[in-house]
Write a protein that holds these residues in place. Sequence first.
Motif, PDB file in Angstrom:
ATOM      1  N   THR A  97       0.844  -1.184   0.000  1.00 65.16           N
ATOM      2  CA  THR A  97       0.000   0.000   0.000  1.00 65.16           C
ATOM      3  C   THR A  97       0.885   1.241   0.000  1.00 65.16           C
ATOM      4  N   ALA A  98       0.261   2.398  -0.108  1.00 68.26           N
ATOM      5  CA  ALA A  98       1.022   3.645  -0.157  1.00 68.26           C
ATOM      6  C   ALA A  98       0.634   4.534   1.014  1.00 68.26           C
ATOM      7  N   PRO A  99       1.230   4.302   2.174  1.00 69.69           N
ATOM      8  CA  PRO A  99       0.900   5.117   3.343  1.00 69.69           C
ATOM      9  C   PRO A  99       1.510   6.512   3.240  1.00 69.69           C
ATOM     10  N   GLN A 100       0.949   7.407   4.035  1.00 66.79           N
ATOM     11  CA  GLN A 100       1.456   8.784   4.091  1.00 66.79           C
ATOM     12  C   GLN A 100       1.591   9.169   5.559  1.00 66.79           C
ATOM     13  N   ASN A 101       2.802   9.089   6.081  1.00 67.74           N
ATOM     14  CA  ASN A 101       3.043   9.368   7.497  1.00 67.74           C
ATOM     15  C   ASN A 101       3.102  10.865   7.762  1.00 67.74           C
ATOM     16  N   ILE A 102       2.726  11.245   8.989  1.00 69.97           N
ATOM     17  CA  ILE A 102       2.834  12.652   9.403  1.00 69.97           C
ATOM     18  C   ILE A 102       3.958  12.743  10.434  1.00 69.97           C
ATOM     19  N   LEU A 103       4.900  13.651  10.210  1.00 66.51           N
ATOM     20  CA  LEU A 103       6.078  13.718  11.064  1.00 66.51           C
ATOM     21  C   LEU A 103       6.389  15.148  11.496  1.00 66.51           C
ATOM     22  N   VAL A 170      -3.694  -1.966   7.812  1.00 61.63           N
ATOM     23  CA  VAL A 170      -3.638  -2.915   6.699  1.00 61.63           C
ATOM     24  C   VAL A 170      -2.367  -3.746   6.740  1.00 61.63           C
ATOM     25  N   GLY A 171      -1.333  -3.277   7.408  1.00 63.70           N
ATOM     26  CA  GLY A 171      -0.122  -4.094   7.469  1.00 63.70           C
ATOM     27  C   GLY A 171       1.095  -3.362   8.011  1.00 63.70           C
ATOM     28  N   LEU A 172       0.891  -2.527   9.021  1.00 60.84           N
ATOM     29  CA  LEU A 172       1.996  -1.785   9.646  1.00 60.84           C
ATOM     30  C   LEU A 172       2.815  -1.056   8.585  1.00 60.84           C
ATOM     31  N   SER A 173       2.116  -0.607   7.548  1.00 58.36           N
ATOM     32  CA  SER A 173       2.800  -0.123   6.353  1.00 58.36           C
ATOM     33  C   SER A 173       3.521   1.204   6.568  1.00 58.36           C
TER      34      SER A 173
END
Length: 767
Positions: A97-103, A170-173
């Motif tokens: 998948t294509a996650p988008q983390n906030i940092l 969905v998978g610790l992505s």
Amino acid sequence: MKRILTSLFIVLSIILISYISIEGLQPSATYFKEETEKSFSTANAFNHVKRIGSQPHSIGTKAHSKVRNYIVQQLQDLDLEVQTQKGYDFNNNGILTAPQNILAKIKGNDPSRSALLVMTHYDSAVHSSPGASDAASGVGVILESIRVFLQSNPQPKNDIIICFTDGEEVGLSGAGLFVKEHTWAKNIGLVLNFEARGSGGPSNTILETNTGNTNLINAFAEANPQFPVATSLMYSVYKKLPNDTDATVFREVNDTPSFFFAFIDDHFDYHTAKDTPENLDIKSLVHQATYLQALLPYFSQVDLDSLKADKDQVYFNFFGLDIVHYPFSFIYPMLVFAWVIFLGLFVYGMRHKILDFKQIGKGLWDFSRALFFGILISATLSDKLPVIYDSVLENQNDFPFNGHLYIGVGVSLTLAILFYFYRNYSATTTEKNKNAFVAPLVIWLVLLSIIAFILKGAAYFIIPFFFSLLSFGLLLFNKRNPYLHLLLGVPALIILVPLVQFFPVGLGLSKLFISALFVMLIFGLLWSVMAYLKYKKAGVLIFAVLAGFLFLTAHSQSGYTEDRPKPNSLIYMLDVDQKQATWNTYDKTLDAYTKPYFKKDNSNVDSVVFDSKYNAQYTYTSVAPLVNISAAAIQVEENRLDNTFTEYNVKISPQREVKRIEVFLDKNVKVESLTANEKATPNHQLPYYKDRKTPKLLTYFAVDQDTLRLKLKLKNTEISPVLEVYDASYDLFENETLNIAPRDEKMMPRPFVLNDVMMTKQKIILE
Ligand SMILES: [Zn+2]
């Protein structure tokens, strides 16, 4: 009369201490006083929960983007520089998948130091869960804690990184993407991760480390959180289970240790439409915050590189005390000491003719029968509940809405059984009572000896045992005092009673027998108190009646209501090649929602298994009308590399609002290598692709309908390999031809499985 009053006092005290042992684990909902701008505000934190967790926001949905924007804004309002990290992650279980983390980062003043990472995830579970507890509660606690922290500690020594991961569900992505690709990930000394696996209950501390826990526990004790719920029992059990949280990724990939905090009670709400802000227990939110309030200032100052250690410690929380902890190396000496004391007392009792083998044998016979029947009845109860009650059968979390009442039934029955087998032990037959104490003590000693070898984290159970030995000694020396014996039983009650509830809550109602076992073991430790209670026969009756009362209460709450809805499922599947369509469901019993689509007969069930938590299978399949929906467009490019291998470039382009694509390939076909959207399989040596146990090749959670591009290297064979491609869109209710009647208010979408979707299936021969 005095004896009756003493008995009454003792019974009430046991009830009160047991109550405190459970209730005392958590702060009250109003724990934070909120006097100034600088103090933590529960209302602020809960406000975040409402903003984030009021509607489902799983990865790839519109609500998900809104939640991301909200969090970014909140961090910017704190004057933090925010960045997002987007990219594909292809994990060890074949999930892409294509996650988008906030940092964001708070700069520390010692750049040579490792950073502290504070983390939770902001996506909710696919498909219908608003995720207020899991994990909007974590986001709310972190945002509010950072606000408070910035007001009072502007200059930490260590960098503090705030990371809201995506695609955890969905998978610790998101964690995978961050750990593998972000430059900040290289220099992290400790992770504090916040999670929920239910909507209430105390928050448990769990450690993730590849090395010994000694320094982590020392630091945790020094940081001094006000309501620590942390035991090495959890640590040992957790290490033995296959675990999956974002923190696991940090440990596995970068060897970064972590504390993670999770509340797990009211498990029935987990990943369902009922994980709403209203159902979140504020006490659990506050409990999470108490950890961060203590740990954030502490770990922002100490050297995080010093947290690794070779050795482990035993540790446990005890009401009113800080964390109690001691080295694993004490376990054997303490065990030997316990055996020596017991044998010493035993020899003394024999010599002075207080103890004799016949009486001891009788006690052993009674305690063993109680153990046997107690476990048998609880196991039978948890076995039969799904047969009797649809609400237990259909509950996918193995903990129905009235689960706590069933625990109450099990506990009451166990106590009734104990009093039954001990009904003839009169308060005045002291010799018999002394002899009967030997049985539970011996069983405990055997148990503690086993624990010392195979479950060292539970070795602290020996502490209440020492108090019981003391109690036994007092009996032998004829220094009996009911109040003193009660006092000596307090450690057993405080340490062990919470576990009576914890195990069936944590492991599922099917593990009710563990509750029964703990009740009987506690009873055994408290024998010097129990033996002298008057009216044991009445005890049988009281607890039998209580069990009946609780069962009837549970029975009255076993139906479906708006607050306790029935989970159900309906999947439309179009086989593009066969030009056939089917209805499918995961439900065991059909209801008003599913009945129109299925006949009673379920002999022709599609055997496909899609990726889900419990690897659920369809229970019913039936013929459905053909509807014109577009399957994904698939292009295959073949590239024969040599006589041994061929490479296939497969492009799968969604033609609808597809959120999920599943690709299957006969499990006997050996995959030499696989990349998906330019991400290689994490490790070609992993057995997952070399020796697949199922035909699943990968699961793709599509974001923005991005095309799935596979590069697949296979061994040349006589028979052409066949790919099976499924795609799914969550728009079943929008299809006018199918015109699905909506669920009534006493129903909700079945969690964990693919649901409310329109799917297509097609076969592609690779030739
Ligand atoms: Zn979660």
